[in-house]
Design an enzyme around this catalytic site. Structure first.
Site, PDB file in Angstrom:
ATOM      1  N   TYR A 173       0.859  -1.196   0.000  1.00  0.00           N
ATOM      2  CA  TYR A 173       0.000   0.000   0.000  1.00  0.00           C
ATOM      3  C   TYR A 173       0.885   1.233   0.000  1.00  0.00           C
ATOM      4  CZ  TYR A 173      -3.384   3.478   1.699  1.00  0.00           C
ATOM      5  OH  TYR A 173      -4.179   4.590   1.835  1.00  0.00           O
ATOM      6  N   ASP A 183       9.343   2.539  -0.619  1.00  0.00           N
ATOM      7  CA  ASP A 183       8.344   3.242   0.189  1.00  0.00           C
ATOM      8  C   ASP A 183       8.583   2.845   1.655  1.00  0.00           C
ATOM      9  OD1 ASP A 183       4.682   3.335   0.362  1.00  0.00           O
ATOM     10  OD2 ASP A 183       6.274   4.148   1.638  1.00  0.00           O
ATOM     11  N   LYS A 240       5.046   9.010   8.759  1.00  0.00           N
ATOM     12  CA  LYS A 240       4.798   8.473  10.098  1.00  0.00           C
ATOM     13  C   LYS A 240       5.813   8.969  11.136  1.00  0.00           C
ATOM     14  CE  LYS A 240       2.416   4.519   8.087  1.00  0.00           C
ATOM     15  NZ  LYS A 240       1.046   4.421   8.625  1.00  0.00           N
TER      16      LYS A 240
HETATM   17  P1  KE4 Z   1      -0.671   8.248   4.595  1.00  0.00           P
HETATM   18  O1  KE4 Z   1      -1.227   8.931   3.361  1.00  0.00           O
HETATM   19  O2  KE4 Z   1      -1.735   7.416   5.312  1.00  0.00           O
HETATM   20  O3  KE4 Z   1       0.074   9.199   5.513  1.00  0.00           O
HETATM   21  O4  KE4 Z   1       0.453   7.215   4.106  1.00  0.00           O
HETATM   22  C1  KE4 Z   1       0.140   6.252   3.135  1.00  0.00           C
HETATM   23  C2  KE4 Z   1       1.111   5.094   3.251  1.00  0.00           C
HETATM   24  C3  KE4 Z   1       2.119   4.988   2.309  1.00  0.00           C
HETATM   25  N1  KE4 Z   1       3.022   3.979   2.372  1.00  0.00           N
HETATM   26  C4  KE4 Z   1       2.969   3.055   3.366  1.00  0.00           C
HETATM   27  C5  KE4 Z   1       3.988   1.952   3.392  1.00  0.00           C
HETATM   28  C6  KE4 Z   1       1.956   3.126   4.359  1.00  0.00           C
HETATM   29  O5  KE4 Z   1       1.909   2.179   5.332  1.00  0.00           O
HETATM   30  C7  KE4 Z   1       1.013   4.157   4.305  1.00  0.00           C
HETATM   31  C8  KE4 Z   1      -0.128   4.272   5.311  1.00  0.00           C
HETATM   32  N2  KE4 Z   1      -0.273   3.144   6.186  1.00  0.00           N
HETATM   33  C9  KE4 Z   1      -1.606   2.953   6.727  1.00  0.00           C
HETATM   34  C10 KE4 Z   1      -1.569   1.748   7.674  1.00  0.00           C
HETATM   35  N3  KE4 Z   1      -1.340   0.528   7.018  1.00  0.00           N
HETATM   36  C11 KE4 Z   1      -2.109   4.164   7.416  1.00  0.00           C
HETATM   37  C12 KE4 Z   1      -3.355   3.947   8.225  1.00  0.00           C
HETATM   38  C13 KE4 Z   1      -4.583   4.473   7.524  1.00  0.00           C
HETATM   39  O6  KE4 Z   1      -4.709   4.285   6.279  1.00  0.00           O
HETATM   40  O7  KE4 Z   1      -5.411   5.068   8.236  1.00  0.00           O
END
Ligand code: KE4
Length: 430
Positions: free
Chosen positions: A146, A241, A269
C-alpha cells in the site's frame, strides 16, 4: 467482567451521520474485525484510554508514528514552544533545513528531500518525478503493498499474476491505473518477465522493502538485490516506500539493514512524530527535477510547517539516542517470541516476525511471502484473538493484514503482561 463500550457506540452513532463510515480513514472503522471502533479520550506513553474509561496497552501507535510513546513530555514541550511563535507561515524556516539534514544523515540513499503532509502525497509525488526523470510512464508495484490512495496506486492484481492495472476503487478512471503493473511480492521472476516485456516503458518499481500492509512480510533472500540489478539493467528507478519502515525498523531504514541503495525513498509516520509530515527524496540528479529547481510541479500549503517539523525533529532526536533502538528491538523481539511460544503451547497455526519496533503475525503455519499467501491465514481465529485482547486491555491493529508497533515507552512489564494475556486468549482460540 466484560468491558463497556457504550460511550464509544454512542459517539460512533453520531459520527456516522456526518463523517463517511464515522471515521476519517477506513482502516479505523473496525470493519475487518466485524465491530465498531472505540473512541479515544487520551493517550500517554504506551497507554490509551477510551471514552468509557477503559485502559489499553497500545500496539497501533497511530499506525507507526508514536515510536517515542504518546504525549512524550519533551515532544509536547517542543511543540508548545514552537506553537507560541506561530504554527505555519507558508514560508521557509531553518527548522526544515535542520530536519532535512537529520533525515539525510541517517538515510543512506538520500542526497535531497522534499517534505509533504502525508505518505500518499510522498508516493504520488515520487512517481511523478520518476516518470519525468525517465520519460517513461509505466510503474510496477506489488500486490498487497500500500502506497497511499493516489489514483495510480489503488491497483490490485487479479490472482497475483502479472496483469495490467485495473482500478481497485470506483472513481479511479481506467486511464489512471492502466500504466500500473502489478506482480506478486517476492516474485523476482515475474518482475524480470514484466521488464522483459516492457523493456523501455517502466519508469520505476515501487515497493515496501519490508511489507507492513499485508501483515508483516519480509523480502526473501536476494529479492531486494535482484530488484536493484533489474532496475539498473532496464533503466528503471528503484523506489523504497519506507513510510512505515523508515526510522521504525532502525535509524537507516530497511535500505540500511539490507545495504541496498534505492534511487528514491518515501518517508512518513515517524518523521512527523504523529503530526502530518512525510517526505520523498533520493539522488540529487533526480530531485533536482522538482519545482522550482526543475520542471516537475509539486506543492503544499502546509508542507514542512514548523509545528510538524518540530514534532518530527524532537522525535528523531529521542530515537537517535544510543540505546533507543537496541532496547526497542529487544522488547519487540521478546513480545514476538512470547506470542510464538504461547501459540505453540496451544497448538495454533501461527507465524510472527519483527524488525526494530515493528512486528506482525499470521494465524498461519505456512510461510507467508506475498499477499496471496497472507490471505490463506485463519482470519476468524485472528478476529477471536483480536477481541479477546481488546477485552483484556491490549489494543492491536483491527485487521489481520496490518503491522504492529512497539514504542520506547512500552516497559518490560507491559510486554510480559501482553504475552500473559495473549496466552490466556489463545487458549480460547483453539
Ligand atoms: P498516509 O497517506 O496514510 O500518511 O500514508 C500512506 C502510506 C504509504 N506507504 C505506506 C507503506 C503506508 O503504510 C502508508 C499508510 N499506512 C496505513 C496503515 N497501514 C495508514 C493507516 C490508515 O490508512 O489510516
Amino acid at each position: 467482567m466484560t468491558r463497556s463500550w457504550q460511550t464509544s457506540k454512542l459517539m460512533f452513532s453520531e459520527a456516522v451521520k456526518v463523517i463517511p463510515g464515522g471515521v476519517n480513514s477506513p482502516v479505523r472503522a473496525f470493519k475487518s474485525v466485524d465491530g465498531e471502533p472505540i473512541f479515544i479520550k487520551r493517550a500517554v506513553g504506551s497507554k490509551l484510554w477510551d471514552v468509557d474509561g477503559n485502559e489499553y496497552i497500545d500496539y497501533v501507535g497511530s499506525w507507526g508514528p508514536a515510536i517515542v510513546g504518546h504525549a512524550h513530555p519533551d515532544v509536547v514541550k517542543a511543540i508548545s514552544e514552537t506553537a507560541a511563535n506561530g504554527i505555519s507561515f507558508g514560508a521557509p524556516t531553518e527548522l526544515e533545513t535542520t530536519l532535512a539534514l537529520a533525515v539525510i544523515a541517517h538515510v543512506p540513499s538520500m542526497d535531497m528531500v522534499r517534505f509533504v503532509s502525508s505518505g500518499t502525497e510522498a508516493c504520488m509525488s515520487v512517481l511523478r518525478v520518476a516518470r519525468a526523470f525517465t520519460g517513461r510512464s509505466r510503474i510496477i508495484k506489488f500486490e498487497g503493498c500500500y502506497h497511499g490512495h493516489g489514483d495510480m496506486l489503488l491497483v490490485k492484481a487479479g490472482s497475483g499474476a502479472a496483469t495490467l492495472g485495473v482500478p481497485d476503487s470506483p472513481g479511479v478512471p481506467p486511464g489512471a491505473a492502466s500504466d500500473t503493473l502489478t506482480v506478486a511480492y517476492n516474485d523476482l521472476g515475474a518482475v524480470a518477465a514484466m521488464l522483459e516485456s516492457n523493456p523501455d516503458s517502466i519508469a520505476a518499481i515501487i515497493l515496501e522493502p519490508i511489507v507492513g500492509n499485508s501483515g508483516f512480510i519480509r523480502p526473501v533472500s536476494g529479492f531486494l538485490e535482484g530488484l536493484r540489478a533489474l532496475c539498473d539493467k532496464f533503466g528503471a528507478l528503484l523506489i523504497f516506500d519506507e513510510v512505515m519502515t523508515g526510522f521504525r525498523v532502525g535509524l537507516r531504514g530497511v535500505q540500511g539493514l539490507y545495504d541496498i541503495r534505492p534511487d528514491l525513498t518515501c518517508l512518513g509516520k515517524v518523521i512527523g512524530g504523529g503530526m502530518p509530515l512525510a517526505a520523498y527524496g533520493g539522488r540529487r540528479d533526480i530531485m533536482a527535477k522538482v519545482a522550482p529547481s526543475g520542471p516537475v510541479y509539486q506543492a503544499g500549503t502546509l508542507s514542512g510547517n514548523p509545528l510538524a517539523v518540530t514534532c518530527g525533529l524532537k522525535t528523531l532526536d529521542i530515537i537517535s539516542q544510543k540505546n533507543f533502538f537496541p532496547d526497542l528491538t529487544r522488547r519487540t523481539k521478546t513480545l514476538v517470541d512470547g506470542l510464538k511460544a504461547a501459540a505453540k503451547s496451544h497448538g495454533l497455526p501461527f507465524s510472527a516476525d519483527c524488525e526494530g519496533g515493528m512486528f506482525g503475525f499470521f494465524f498461519n503455519d505456512k510461510p507467508v511471502r506475498n499477499f496471496a499467501e497472507a490471505k490463506t491465514s485463519n482470519v476468524p481465529m485472528f478476529k477471536k484473538f483480536f477481541w479477546g485482547m481488546m477485552e483484556n486491555g491490549v489494543y492491536l491493529a483491527p485487521s489481520p493484514f496490518e503491522a504492529g508497533f512497539v514504542s520506547g515507552a512500552h516497559t518490560d512489564q507491559e510486554i510480559a503482561r501482553t504475552i500473559e494475556i495473549a496466552d490466556r486468549v489463545m487458549k480460547g482460540c483453539r
